[in-house]
Design a protein around this motif. Sequence first.
Motif, PDB file in Angstrom:
ATOM      1  N   ARG A 133      31.670  31.237  37.931  1.00  0.00           N
ATOM      2  CA  ARG A 133      32.630  30.417  38.490  1.00  0.00           C
ATOM      3  C   ARG A 133      33.276  31.674  39.146  1.00  0.00           C
ATOM      4  O   ARG A 133      33.624  31.557  40.702  1.00  0.00           O
ATOM      5  CB  ARG A 133      32.894  29.605  37.932  1.00  0.00           C
ATOM      6  N   ILE A 134      34.738  32.304  39.169  1.00  0.00           N
ATOM      7  CA  ILE A 134      35.346  32.754  39.663  1.00  0.00           C
ATOM      8  C   ILE A 134      34.374  33.750  40.186  1.00  0.00           C
ATOM      9  O   ILE A 134      34.467  34.020  41.674  1.00  0.00           O
ATOM     10  CB  ILE A 134      36.126  33.704  39.143  1.00  0.00           C
ATOM     11  N   LEU A 135      33.540  34.934  40.090  1.00  0.00           N
ATOM     12  CA  LEU A 135      32.766  35.816  40.326  1.00  0.00           C
ATOM     13  C   LEU A 135      31.793  34.929  41.549  1.00  0.00           C
ATOM     14  O   LEU A 135      31.444  35.392  42.510  1.00  0.00           O
ATOM     15  CB  LEU A 135      31.466  36.002  39.372  1.00  0.00           C
ATOM     16  N   ASP A 136      30.968  33.804  41.472  1.00  0.00           N
ATOM     17  CA  ASP A 136      29.933  33.179  42.602  1.00  0.00           C
ATOM     18  C   ASP A 136      31.289  33.186  43.572  1.00  0.00           C
ATOM     19  O   ASP A 136      30.420  32.803  44.645  1.00  0.00           O
ATOM     20  CB  ASP A 136      30.016  31.926  41.756  1.00  0.00           C
ATOM     21  N   ALA A 137      32.632  32.398  43.427  1.00  0.00           N
ATOM     22  CA  ALA A 137      33.178  31.812  44.506  1.00  0.00           C
ATOM     23  C   ALA A 137      34.199  32.720  45.441  1.00  0.00           C
ATOM     24  O   ALA A 137      34.183  33.431  46.498  1.00  0.00           O
ATOM     25  CB  ALA A 137      34.458  31.199  43.993  1.00  0.00           C
ATOM     26  N   ALA A 138      33.829  34.102  44.888  1.00  0.00           N
ATOM     27  CA  ALA A 138      34.956  35.117  45.600  1.00  0.00           C
ATOM     28  C   ALA A 138      33.910  35.759  46.700  1.00  0.00           C
ATOM     29  O   ALA A 138      32.794  36.159  46.263  1.00  0.00           O
ATOM     30  CB  ALA A 138      34.806  36.635  44.123  1.00  0.00           C
ATOM     31  N   GLU A 139      34.207  35.763  47.773  1.00  0.00           N
ATOM     32  CA  GLU A 139      33.416  36.652  48.472  1.00  0.00           C
ATOM     33  C   GLU A 139      34.065  37.809  49.287  1.00  0.00           C
ATOM     34  O   GLU A 139      35.583  38.144  49.251  1.00  0.00           O
ATOM     35  CB  GLU A 139      33.676  35.612  50.242  1.00  0.00           C
ATOM     36  N   ILE A 140      33.209  39.143  48.737  1.00  0.00           N
ATOM     37  CA  ILE A 140      33.890  40.098  49.237  1.00  0.00           C
ATOM     38  C   ILE A 140      34.730  40.123  50.496  1.00  0.00           C
ATOM     39  O   ILE A 140      35.588  41.286  51.165  1.00  0.00           O
ATOM     40  CB  ILE A 140      32.754  41.495  49.127  1.00  0.00           C
ATOM     41  N   VAL A 141      34.344  40.139  51.535  1.00  0.00           N
ATOM     42  CA  VAL A 141      34.456  40.158  52.642  1.00  0.00           C
ATOM     43  C   VAL A 141      35.942  39.521  52.950  1.00  0.00           C
ATOM     44  O   VAL A 141      37.227  40.254  53.796  1.00  0.00           O
ATOM     45  CB  VAL A 141      33.942  39.716  54.182  1.00  0.00           C
ATOM     46  N   SER A 195      29.527  45.379  52.474  1.00  0.00           N
ATOM     47  CA  SER A 195      28.919  44.999  52.027  1.00  0.00           C
ATOM     48  C   SER A 195      28.247  43.301  52.073  1.00  0.00           C
ATOM     49  O   SER A 195      28.922  43.107  50.810  1.00  0.00           O
ATOM     50  CB  SER A 195      27.304  45.727  51.585  1.00  0.00           C
ATOM     51  N   PRO A 196      28.836  41.940  52.622  1.00  0.00           N
ATOM     52  CA  PRO A 196      28.756  41.099  52.554  1.00  0.00           C
ATOM     53  C   PRO A 196      27.161  40.951  51.651  1.00  0.00           C
ATOM     54  O   PRO A 196      26.764  39.727  50.624  1.00  0.00           O
ATOM     55  CB  PRO A 196      28.450  40.046  53.950  1.00  0.00           C
ATOM     56  N   ALA A 197      25.958  41.205  51.988  1.00  0.00           N
ATOM     57  CA  ALA A 197      25.048  40.961  51.306  1.00  0.00           C
ATOM     58  C   ALA A 197      25.095  41.729  49.875  1.00  0.00           C
ATOM     59  O   ALA A 197      24.059  40.538  48.746  1.00  0.00           O
ATOM     60  CB  ALA A 197      23.710  41.479  52.010  1.00  0.00           C
ATOM     61  N   LYS A 198      25.432  42.891  49.127  1.00  0.00           N
ATOM     62  CA  LYS A 198      25.453  43.392  48.094  1.00  0.00           C
ATOM     63  C   LYS A 198      27.147  42.488  47.164  1.00  0.00           C
ATOM     64  O   LYS A 198      26.638  43.106  46.195  1.00  0.00           O
ATOM     65  CB  LYS A 198      25.222  44.619  48.392  1.00  0.00           C
ATOM     66  N   GLY A 199      28.374  42.088  48.178  1.00  0.00           N
ATOM     67  CA  GLY A 199      28.798  41.708  46.722  1.00  0.00           C
ATOM     68  C   GLY A 199      29.760  42.954  47.024  1.00  0.00           C
ATOM     69  O   GLY A 199      30.763  42.184  45.927  1.00  0.00           O
ATOM     70  N   VAL A 200      29.868  44.556  47.776  1.00  0.00           N
ATOM     71  CA  VAL A 200      30.356  44.807  46.926  1.00  0.00           C
ATOM     72  C   VAL A 200      31.174  46.036  48.160  1.00  0.00           C
ATOM     73  O   VAL A 200      31.014  45.836  49.386  1.00  0.00           O
ATOM     74  CB  VAL A 200      29.650  46.574  46.372  1.00  0.00           C
ATOM     75  N   CYS A 201      32.033  46.524  47.834  1.00  0.00           N
ATOM     76  CA  CYS A 201      32.513  47.320  48.625  1.00  0.00           C
ATOM     77  C   CYS A 201      33.065  49.174  48.969  1.00  0.00           C
ATOM     78  O   CYS A 201      33.148  49.091  47.562  1.00  0.00           O
ATOM     79  CB  CYS A 201      33.919  46.985  49.474  1.00  0.00           C
ATOM     80  N   LYS A 202      33.009  49.898  49.419  1.00  0.00           N
ATOM     81  CA  LYS A 202      32.444  51.460  49.012  1.00  0.00           C
ATOM     82  C   LYS A 202      33.465  52.047  50.550  1.00  0.00           C
ATOM     83  O   LYS A 202      33.337  52.489  51.620  1.00  0.00           O
ATOM     84  CB  LYS A 202      31.527  51.653  48.645  1.00  0.00           C
ATOM     85  N   CYS A 203      34.432  53.040  49.708  1.00  0.00           N
ATOM     86  CA  CYS A 203      35.194  53.847  50.318  1.00  0.00           C
ATOM     87  C   CYS A 203      33.669  54.962  50.580  1.00  0.00           C
ATOM     88  O   CYS A 203      33.568  56.228  49.718  1.00  0.00           O
ATOM     89  CB  CYS A 203      36.722  54.555  50.671  1.00  0.00           C
ATOM     90  N   PHE A 204      33.839  55.420  51.611  1.00  0.00           N
ATOM     91  CA  PHE A 204      32.727  57.074  51.355  1.00  0.00           C
ATOM     92  C   PHE A 204      33.365  57.960  51.864  1.00  0.00           C
ATOM     93  O   PHE A 204      33.261  59.731  51.716  1.00  0.00           O
ATOM     94  CB  PHE A 204      31.557  57.499  53.211  1.00  0.00           C
ATOM     95  N   ALA A 205      34.592  58.150  51.690  1.00  0.00           N
ATOM     96  CA  ALA A 205      35.647  58.795  51.739  1.00  0.00           C
ATOM     97  C   ALA A 205      36.308  59.530  50.451  1.00  0.00           C
ATOM     98  O   ALA A 205      35.451  60.476  49.645  1.00  0.00           O
ATOM     99  CB  ALA A 205      36.742  59.272  52.685  1.00  0.00           C
ATOM    100  N   CYS A 206      36.552  59.005  49.959  1.00  0.00           N
ATOM    101  CA  CYS A 206      37.282  58.770  48.420  1.00  0.00           C
ATOM    102  C   CYS A 206      36.281  58.171  47.313  1.00  0.00           C
ATOM    103  O   CYS A 206      36.246  58.105  46.399  1.00  0.00           O
ATOM    104  CB  CYS A 206      39.061  57.990  48.556  1.00  0.00           C
TER     105      CYS A 206
END
Length: 650
Positions: free
Chosen positions: A9-17, A50-61
């Motif tokens: 339920r927590i993972l369903d509710a959590a919007e990455i943005v 990325s809201p579509a994938k539900g993930v974030c990423k730094c392309f530097a570190c």
Amino acid sequence: MIDRATVERILDAAEIVDVVSEFVTLRKRGVNYVGLCPFHEDKTPSFYVSPAKGVCKCFACGKGGNAVHFVMEHEQITYPEALRWLARKYNIEIKERELSDDERREQSERESMFIVNEWAMGYFEDVMRTDPDGVAIGKQYFRSRGFRDDIISKFRLGFALPRRDALSKAAIAKGYKEEFIVKTGLCYRKDNGELVDRYAGRVIFPWLNVSGKVVAFGGRLLDSRTKGVQQKYVNSPDSDIYHKDHELYGIYQAKKAIVKEDRVFMVEGYTDVISMHQCGIENVVANSGTALSTHQIRLLHRFTPNIVLLYDGDEAGIHAAMRGTDMLLAEGMNIKVLVLPDGDDPDSFSRKHSAEEFRTYIEQHQTDFIEFKTALLLRGVTDPVKRSEAISSIVKSVSVIPDQITRDTYLHDCAVRLQMNERTLVSTMNRFISGEREAQAKEAEREERRREREEEAAAAAPQPIGLHSAAEQAGEVERLLISEVIRHGEETIFEGIETEDGQTINLSVAQYVDYDLGQDGIRFANETYNRILAEAAMHSGEEGFKAETYFLRHPDIDISTVAGELAISPYRLSRSLQMKHTEESLRQRVTHLVLDLRMDITQRHIKEIQRRLREAGSDMSAIEQLMKEYKEAQQLRNILARRIGNDIVT
């Protein structure tokens, strides 16, 4: 422990943005969002969400993941703590089973300290609300400063009873350990072992970090006791959860207003922050009279690049406005300075004026920092040497600004204002810049020498025999291959494959990799990768299975962390340069990576044989056996090289 249904339920509710926006100012870019990375020195946005994938990423570190991983990394908390944080945010009731004694003992020390601080904040509030002394002394003090009850509640203000053991006895009675009461700084031990409350008889200002956790406290003596006392305020000592140069007072209450206004006001003290909030100006924080640190500046820069230094009009206030400004400029902040009328500080000024009057005064009287510094340093200066020193100081401040156009604009304005040749100022600035670059180069050289010494020491250390020892790190090829398994594991890349018994089957990415490597018993050096591959191959035939979603939401934090790191492609190509994702392109990519992995293993095997040959000495039977292995390995390497050459994707 949190049950699996609640986790879902927590993972369903959590919007990455939504989650990342609590800490980072994001701007839309195409279908994704981008902002300054909160995990390293980031002067140009490299943190993608990325809201579509539900993930974030730094392309530097390289740091990122799903919402849980982000909160874990940002707040330096455990997986269960991050889930609870998200549950509170989305008002989800946590259902837990009773922890065992072993599990309870394994609760982190940091969590225990946060829990003790949270209890202490409530204790101080309750004392001021219900205890006769708390109401008569503590609440009366805040009311005498003009603070409304809603503002007192907003900043969770409280009062510590004058008895030197009141808090410690209450905490121990509630079951909190003395160890954590001392480690948080709430109490300290005297030489005779007596436990003493640090804040006895003081009004309390809790420090909340950017996510709302209580990290520290400030305690102020009441006005009747401050006469002749040097230490009017006592603050928490540094601890595992609090570092004074990392935190800003009021950041939790101010962060949304800072983003909305795209500006932050910096003041000196607690009451300045609180009074401005009561006045209606909420985008304000305090550094509590200490010089700003790069940690604090970068924390603010994640929300806005615009800062107004708001200080008293006396000499001490002006001196405070000058501290740390070069660091602010070097971090790309746009600085304005507002010095209030002499005799006023932000606290007193805000109590005399409405929010609209305060804002009008700010707009009419704030000054660009370089202009402010020029006027301040050159006011009444006639001595040529002192004037030269002042101009050098101004130019040095300009030299640290990272943007060249901004630097040039400032220098031009300075030349006009100072009636000097602009080329002279440019030459002086270039000397400062060259000197700083030389200092940085020397530091980088020292760091490089240190790194080389460490690598030489590591190379000289005895290495365990075997291709995949427990200490061996997974290589880049393994990482790329398991990334394809995570992102495309369920997708079919081979159709109509005939088995030995005459049946026809299709193979997904995960099934092909698992089958091909399994033929020779090849395993990844990283054991988590092996578990991911095995589960992906096992579930690939199931209807509705999506590898990326499955692994991002995996209950094993090691697996979900890897998935979060690898779910977004490491390459940021423009849309016109991106290769179309087809079954053929995916098949070529995966088969090529499998061959690369085999080549990598073979090359390491050859190096291992060479090492053993050097150590064989005059043992001819061992040398003969090793030479046979060496020849076979070389033949395999040549076969793989030809296959890789034939299969290279152009």
